[in-house]
Design a protein around this motif. Structure first.
Motif, PDB file in Angstrom:
ATOM      1  N   ARG A 191       2.765  -4.230 -19.569  1.00  0.00           N
ATOM      2  CA  ARG A 191       3.597  -5.420 -19.415  1.00  0.00           C
ATOM      3  C   ARG A 191       5.011  -5.131 -19.881  1.00  0.00           C
ATOM      4  O   ARG A 191       5.247  -4.240 -20.697  1.00  0.00           O
ATOM      5  CB  ARG A 191       2.999  -6.596 -20.194  1.00  0.00           C
ATOM      6  N   GLN A 192       5.926  -5.922 -19.336  1.00  0.00           N
ATOM      7  CA  GLN A 192       7.330  -5.769 -19.706  1.00  0.00           C
ATOM      8  C   GLN A 192       7.975  -7.135 -19.820  1.00  0.00           C
ATOM      9  O   GLN A 192       8.018  -7.893 -18.845  1.00  0.00           O
ATOM     10  CB  GLN A 192       8.073  -4.908 -18.687  1.00  0.00           C
ATOM     11  N   ALA A 193       8.440  -7.441 -21.009  1.00  0.00           N
ATOM     12  CA  ALA A 193       9.154  -8.695 -21.259  1.00  0.00           C
ATOM     13  C   ALA A 193      10.646  -8.446 -21.079  1.00  0.00           C
ATOM     14  O   ALA A 193      11.114  -7.301 -21.188  1.00  0.00           O
ATOM     15  CB  ALA A 193       8.864  -9.184 -22.672  1.00  0.00           C
ATOM     16  N   PRO A 194      11.418  -9.496 -20.811  1.00  0.00           N
ATOM     17  CA  PRO A 194      12.860  -9.334 -20.620  1.00  0.00           C
ATOM     18  C   PRO A 194      13.516  -8.648 -21.805  1.00  0.00           C
ATOM     19  O   PRO A 194      13.287  -9.026 -22.958  1.00  0.00           O
ATOM     20  CB  PRO A 194      13.355 -10.778 -20.469  1.00  0.00           C
ATOM     21  N   GLY A 195      14.295  -7.621 -21.527  1.00  0.00           N
ATOM     22  CA  GLY A 195      15.018  -6.911 -22.571  1.00  0.00           C
ATOM     23  C   GLY A 195      14.179  -5.951 -23.380  1.00  0.00           C
ATOM     24  O   GLY A 195      14.676  -5.367 -24.357  1.00  0.00           O
ATOM     25  N   LYS A 196      12.922  -5.781 -22.997  1.00  0.00           N
ATOM     26  CA  LYS A 196      12.035  -4.890 -23.749  1.00  0.00           C
ATOM     27  C   LYS A 196      11.510  -3.785 -22.845  1.00  0.00           C
ATOM     28  O   LYS A 196      11.529  -3.884 -21.625  1.00  0.00           O
ATOM     29  CB  LYS A 196      10.871  -5.674 -24.350  1.00  0.00           C
ATOM     30  N   GLU A 197      11.022  -2.729 -23.481  1.00  0.00           N
ATOM     31  CA  GLU A 197      10.428  -1.643 -22.717  1.00  0.00           C
ATOM     32  C   GLU A 197       9.021  -2.011 -22.255  1.00  0.00           C
ATOM     33  O   GLU A 197       8.368  -2.872 -22.846  1.00  0.00           O
ATOM     34  CB  GLU A 197      10.367  -0.378 -23.582  1.00  0.00           C
ATOM     35  N   ARG A 198       8.582  -1.331 -21.209  1.00  0.00           N
ATOM     36  CA  ARG A 198       7.228  -1.540 -20.721  1.00  0.00           C
ATOM     37  C   ARG A 198       6.246  -1.042 -21.788  1.00  0.00           C
ATOM     38  O   ARG A 198       6.412   0.040 -22.343  1.00  0.00           O
ATOM     39  CB  ARG A 198       7.025  -0.792 -19.410  1.00  0.00           C
ATOM     40  N   GLU A 199       5.228  -1.849 -22.058  1.00  0.00           N
ATOM     41  CA  GLU A 199       4.272  -1.484 -23.095  1.00  0.00           C
ATOM     42  C   GLU A 199       2.845  -1.513 -22.574  1.00  0.00           C
ATOM     43  O   GLU A 199       2.496  -2.285 -21.681  1.00  0.00           O
ATOM     44  CB  GLU A 199       4.398  -2.409 -24.310  1.00  0.00           C
ATOM     45  N   PHE A 200       2.032  -0.680 -23.192  1.00  0.00           N
ATOM     46  CA  PHE A 200       0.625  -0.580 -22.842  1.00  0.00           C
ATOM     47  C   PHE A 200      -0.110  -1.842 -23.271  1.00  0.00           C
ATOM     48  O   PHE A 200       0.137  -2.378 -24.364  1.00  0.00           O
ATOM     49  CB  PHE A 200       0.014   0.643 -23.529  1.00  0.00           C
ATOM     50  N   VAL A 201      -1.044  -2.292 -22.430  1.00  0.00           N
ATOM     51  CA  VAL A 201      -1.876  -3.451 -22.750  1.00  0.00           C
ATOM     52  C   VAL A 201      -3.341  -3.042 -22.842  1.00  0.00           C
ATOM     53  O   VAL A 201      -3.998  -3.267 -23.860  1.00  0.00           O
ATOM     54  CB  VAL A 201      -1.712  -4.567 -21.696  1.00  0.00           C
ATOM     55  N   ALA A 202      -3.857  -2.445 -21.773  1.00  0.00           N
ATOM     56  CA  ALA A 202      -5.271  -2.071 -21.746  1.00  0.00           C
ATOM     57  C   ALA A 202      -5.491  -1.037 -20.653  1.00  0.00           C
ATOM     58  O   ALA A 202      -4.689  -0.923 -19.726  1.00  0.00           O
ATOM     59  CB  ALA A 202      -6.150  -3.299 -21.495  1.00  0.00           C
ATOM     60  N   ALA A 203      -6.598  -0.286 -20.768  1.00  0.00           N
ATOM     61  CA  ALA A 203      -6.944   0.695 -19.752  1.00  0.00           C
ATOM     62  C   ALA A 203      -8.444   0.898 -19.726  1.00  0.00           C
ATOM     63  O   ALA A 203      -9.142   0.598 -20.707  1.00  0.00           O
ATOM     64  CB  ALA A 203      -6.233   2.025 -20.008  1.00  0.00           C
ATOM     65  N   ILE A 204      -8.915   1.412 -18.604  1.00  0.00           N
ATOM     66  CA  ILE A 204     -10.343   1.639 -18.432  1.00  0.00           C
ATOM     67  C   ILE A 204     -10.548   2.918 -17.636  1.00  0.00           C
ATOM     68  O   ILE A 204      -9.869   3.180 -16.650  1.00  0.00           O
ATOM     69  CB  ILE A 204     -11.002   0.414 -17.742  1.00  0.00           C
ATOM     70  N   ARG A 205     -11.494   3.744 -18.082  1.00  0.00           N
ATOM     71  CA  ARG A 205     -11.808   4.974 -17.386  1.00  0.00           C
ATOM     72  C   ARG A 205     -12.561   4.680 -16.094  1.00  0.00           C
ATOM     73  O   ARG A 205     -13.044   3.575 -15.879  1.00  0.00           O
ATOM     74  CB  ARG A 205     -12.668   5.869 -18.282  1.00  0.00           C
ATOM     75  N   TRP A 206     -12.700   5.702 -15.259  1.00  0.00           N
ATOM     76  CA  TRP A 206     -13.274   5.503 -13.936  1.00  0.00           C
ATOM     77  C   TRP A 206     -14.685   4.931 -14.007  1.00  0.00           C
ATOM     78  O   TRP A 206     -15.090   4.142 -13.168  1.00  0.00           O
ATOM     79  CB  TRP A 206     -13.288   6.827 -13.169  1.00  0.00           C
ATOM     80  N   SER A 207     -15.458   5.342 -14.992  1.00  0.00           N
ATOM     81  CA  SER A 207     -16.847   4.891 -15.075  1.00  0.00           C
ATOM     82  C   SER A 207     -16.975   3.511 -15.699  1.00  0.00           C
ATOM     83  O   SER A 207     -18.045   2.904 -15.636  1.00  0.00           O
ATOM     84  CB  SER A 207     -17.654   5.878 -15.910  1.00  0.00           C
TER      85      SER A 207
END
Length: 127
Positions: A38-54
């Protein structure tokens, strides 16, 4: 090659819920690690969540752990982000990302390691 299309964003009051979806094209979706950033105005893009292929391994930012849940349906080529107990600070454009060759946990958390991105969907949480 993978194309990603996010949906499900919108305006919600604090404490509410939204579910984001990311539909992927491509026959090899099932082998990709999928992430939400996610990226809020004036901020860098930040990690939220991720999931592996399985689907067996999931990762969350500390700021969303316990409130957000990432899941995937490889048969539908879709990854989801269920967001509960939303806060005004969750307001941002949310992006779906994919990559077939992400190795370590630190790489999963890095936007630079993902080759494919969606156009983003706006999430606004009012106080």
């Amino acid at each position: 090659q993978v194309q990603l299309v996010e949906s499900g964003g919108g305006l919600v009051q604090a404490g509410g819920s939204l579910r984001l979806s990311c539909a992927a094209s491509g026959r090899t979706f099932s082998v990709y690690t999928m992430g939400w950033f996610r990226q809020a105005p004036g901020k860098e893009r930040e990690f939220v969540a991720a999931i592996r292929w399985s689907g067996g391994s999931t990762y969350y930012a500390d700021s969303v752990r316990g409130r957000f849940t990432i899941s995937r349906d490889n048969a539908k080529n879709t990854v989801y982000l269920q967001m509960n107990s939303l806060k005004p600070e969750d307001t941002a454009v949310y992006y779906c990302a994919a990559d077939p060759a992400i190795g370590t946990r630190s790489m999963v958390l890095s936007a630079a390691k993902y080759d494919y991105w969606g156009q983003g969907t706006q999430v606004t949480v009012s106080s």
